[in-house]
Design a protein around this motif. Structure first.
Motif, PDB file in Angstrom:
ATOM      1  N   GLY A  15       0.796  -1.220   0.000  1.00 42.64           N
ATOM      2  CA  GLY A  15       0.000   0.000   0.000  1.00 42.64           C
ATOM      3  C   GLY A  15       0.827   1.267   0.000  1.00 42.64           C
ATOM      4  N   ASN A  83      -8.248  -2.082   1.173  1.00 44.43           N
ATOM      5  CA  ASN A  83      -7.130  -2.679   1.895  1.00 44.43           C
ATOM      6  C   ASN A  83      -6.751  -1.860   3.122  1.00 44.43           C
ATOM      7  N   PHE A  84      -6.806  -0.530   2.997  1.00 47.65           N
ATOM      8  CA  PHE A  84      -6.439   0.320   4.128  1.00 47.65           C
ATOM      9  C   PHE A  84      -7.489   0.269   5.227  1.00 47.65           C
ATOM     10  N   LYS A  89      -4.632  -6.775   3.084  1.00 53.21           N
ATOM     11  CA  LYS A  89      -3.795  -6.315   1.983  1.00 53.21           C
ATOM     12  C   LYS A  89      -3.619  -7.339   0.869  1.00 53.21           C
ATOM     13  N   THR A 172       5.085 -10.383  -1.574  1.00 49.22           N
ATOM     14  CA  THR A 172       4.738  -9.061  -1.067  1.00 49.22           C
ATOM     15  C   THR A 172       5.173  -7.995  -2.069  1.00 49.22           C
ATOM     16  N   PHE A 176       0.980   0.090  -4.247  1.00 46.79           N
ATOM     17  CA  PHE A 176      -0.427   0.128  -3.844  1.00 46.79           C
ATOM     18  C   PHE A 176      -1.344  -0.480  -4.903  1.00 46.79           C
TER      19      PHE A 176
END
Length: 312
Positions: A15, A83-84, A89, A172, A176
């Motif tokens: 993000g 996601n936030f 995520k 990962t 974002f």
């Protein structure tokens, strides 16, 4: 064990927002920008559709730009906000591929469409008598269809490549959204093929159109300089400056990110630059092409008077 197998292909998006008050402020700011872009582009599309005075090739191209901007920003921001807000995520392998495909398709198509709009402006100023022949509805339709087809073909090639390479255990993505260059940093193989094709694609779909736009506006300014009408000079120069503002925000960060060698960039730099061409540009388009356009503001007044007639 079953849950691990089911989610093992998911990616994690780190993000853009840090876990602090600064992150909350940035989140609110970006959501407000998203809502402004959403409302502005929808209003522009409806206004051009409803007002017959705007049924011209130039505004037809502009309506398609607004439609692309809607698709563009809606591909990125809703997932980013979700996601936030919920702290989840993860994004599925298929979802990541779909996001990459739509993002690249619209990005390339919009780059080509901006070049078409610059050509439209060039013909209108430099060859006004030839304008109805060179820029017709059929020509505009071909420009739009060609932009979308070329953008989707280019996007399909890059997305297919990204989805068929082996990824390491760590999935990962330090971004974002599912930006393919950020995804390929996780690959368990040398990705020089993509870097080469990415360079070629960026040159064809972004750098060359940007150079063409700059040259066309240079010709326009040269023609404007020799105009006898001071009012015409002022209007043409104002139009050029506003168009160049949008073009700069769209092309320059994009070209810098995708042509700059990966080892000279940082993930933070990539994310900050991505904000310009994924979030700010769709909002700026509506501001520049509506609030600073007298014809659009006049059409807005006519539509409002038609819906809410004022009795004198």
């Amino acid at each position: 064990m079953e849950n691990h197998n089911r989610t093992s292909t998911d990616f994690i998006l780190l993000g853009f927002f840090p876990p602090s008050r600064t992150g909350q402020f940035l989140f609110i700011l970006i959501v407000l920008i998203f809502l402004m872009a959403l409302f502005g582009n929808l209003s522009m599309i409806l206004l051009i559709f409803l007002d017959t005075h705007l049924h011209t090739p130039m505004y037809f191209l502009l309506s398609q730009l607004s439609l692309m901007d809607l698709t563009y920003i809606s591909t990125i921001v809703p997932k980013m906000a979700y996601n936030f807000l919920f702290g989840n995520k993860s994004i599925s392998f298929v979802g990541c591929g779909a996001q990459s495909f739509f993002f690249l398709t619209v990005a390339c198509a919009e780059g080509l469409l901006l070049a078409s709009m610059a050509y439209d402006h060039y013909v209108a100023i430099c060859f006004p008598l030839h304008y109805p022949i060179r820029i017709s509805r059929r020509v505009c339709g071909l420009m739009i269809i060609g932009s979308c087809i070329m953008g989707s073909i280019n996007s399909c090639m890059h997305t297919t490549y990204a989805l068929h390479i082996p990824y390491c255990q760590c999935r990962t993505i330090n971004h974002f959204f599912c930006d393919i260059p950020a995804m390929l940093t996780l690959a368990c193989m040398d990705t020089w093929i993509y870097e080469y094709t990415g360079f070629v694609s960026t040159t064809l779909f972004l750098l060359l159109p940007f150079i063409g736009i700059a040259l066309s506006y240079g010709c326009v300014l040269f023609a404007v300089y020799h105009m006898n009408s001071a009012k015409g000079k002022k209007k043409a120069c104002s139009t050029c400056s506003t168009h160049l503002t949008v073009v700069t925000f769209h092309y320059v960060p994009f070209v810098y990110t995708y042509l700059h060698p990966r080892f000279l960039r940082t993930p933070t730099e990539d994310k900050v630059l991505a904000v310009f061409y994924t979030i700010l540009t769709p909002m700026l388009n509506t501001i520049i092409y509506s609030l600073r356009n007298k014809e659009v503001m006049g059409a807005l007044r006519r539509v409002i008077q038609r819906i809410y007639p004022v009795k004198m």
